[in-house]
Design an enzyme around this catalytic site. Sequence first.
Site, PDB file in Angstrom:
ATOM      1  CE  LYS A  15      -2.219  -0.907   3.889  1.00  0.00           C
ATOM      2  NZ  LYS A  15      -1.641  -2.203   4.300  1.00  0.00           N
ATOM      3  NE  ARG A  91      -4.544  -1.296  10.088  1.00  0.00           N
ATOM      4  CZ  ARG A  91      -3.500  -0.721   9.533  1.00  0.00           C
ATOM      5  NH1 ARG A  91      -3.589   0.474   9.029  1.00  0.00           N
ATOM      6  NH2 ARG A  91      -2.350  -1.362   9.466  1.00  0.00           N
ATOM      7  NE  ARG A 130       6.886  -2.576   6.630  1.00  0.00           N
ATOM      8  CZ  ARG A 130       5.555  -2.539   6.648  1.00  0.00           C
ATOM      9  NH1 ARG A 130       4.914  -1.885   5.721  1.00  0.00           N
ATOM     10  NH2 ARG A 130       4.882  -3.183   7.569  1.00  0.00           N
ATOM     11  NE  ARG A 132       6.069  -0.204  10.341  1.00  0.00           N
ATOM     12  CZ  ARG A 132       4.896  -0.194   9.718  1.00  0.00           C
ATOM     13  NH1 ARG A 132       4.782   0.395   8.559  1.00  0.00           N
ATOM     14  NH2 ARG A 132       3.849  -0.777  10.259  1.00  0.00           N
ATOM     15  NE  ARG A 143       1.450  -4.534  11.679  1.00  0.00           N
ATOM     16  CZ  ARG A 143       2.540  -4.517  10.910  1.00  0.00           C
ATOM     17  NH1 ARG A 143       3.641  -5.126  11.290  1.00  0.00           N
ATOM     18  NH2 ARG A 143       2.532  -3.874   9.790  1.00  0.00           N
TER      19      ARG A 143
END
Length: 186
Positions: A15, A91, A130, A132, A143
Amino acid sequence: MSAGIILIGPPGVGKGTQAQLLTERRGLVHLSSGDIFRAEIASQSDLGRLAKRYIDEGRLVPNGITIEMMAKRLRTGEVRRNGFILDGFPRTVRQAEALDDDFGDLDLTLMGVVSLTASDDTILQRLAERGRADDDIETVRRRLQVFREETAPVIEHYKGKGIYRPVNSDQTIENVFSDIEECLGQ
Ligand code: AMP
């Protein structure tokens, strides 16, 4: 009047990458709820301190706080002039309903709700690249579960409205981008 799109999909589906391209090439304002929360955390605001507790555990920040924060961003002159991409919001169905209501008073129009999908393997690989703070395996698992339970129903919410646009994100960045453009009719 201002117009925009929603990018929806599980963590790691791409996204943010696609939103960035839409900003660079179309001038739309990128409104990422996750980025806004991370900026609040970095500036050590009250909102940041509150949000951090949820984000660190891979849980959703409560609806009321999140809706208020995003409504404020949607009211800016820049959004009115250039249009917007919502990335990571709504969300929950409650957030989607709040957005529907606000759209009446803000005079905002949704051009499309782009639902990005990819295989679990692709998602896990992208999250690993990524790296993070909330991308460790335990938090990612939470998640993904939150996505299935709370965010997948948001997709159903928009399916009935004729603006739902599924896009396969298991392809190169450029191909995903051109599929998004195509399904937005541009
Ligand atoms: P993201 O950068 O979109 O992956 O978001 C990172 C984290 O921020 C999420 O795991 C949630 O804890 C929080 N968050 C982002 N957007 C929302 C939202 N719309 N509602 C509730 N929590 C959110």
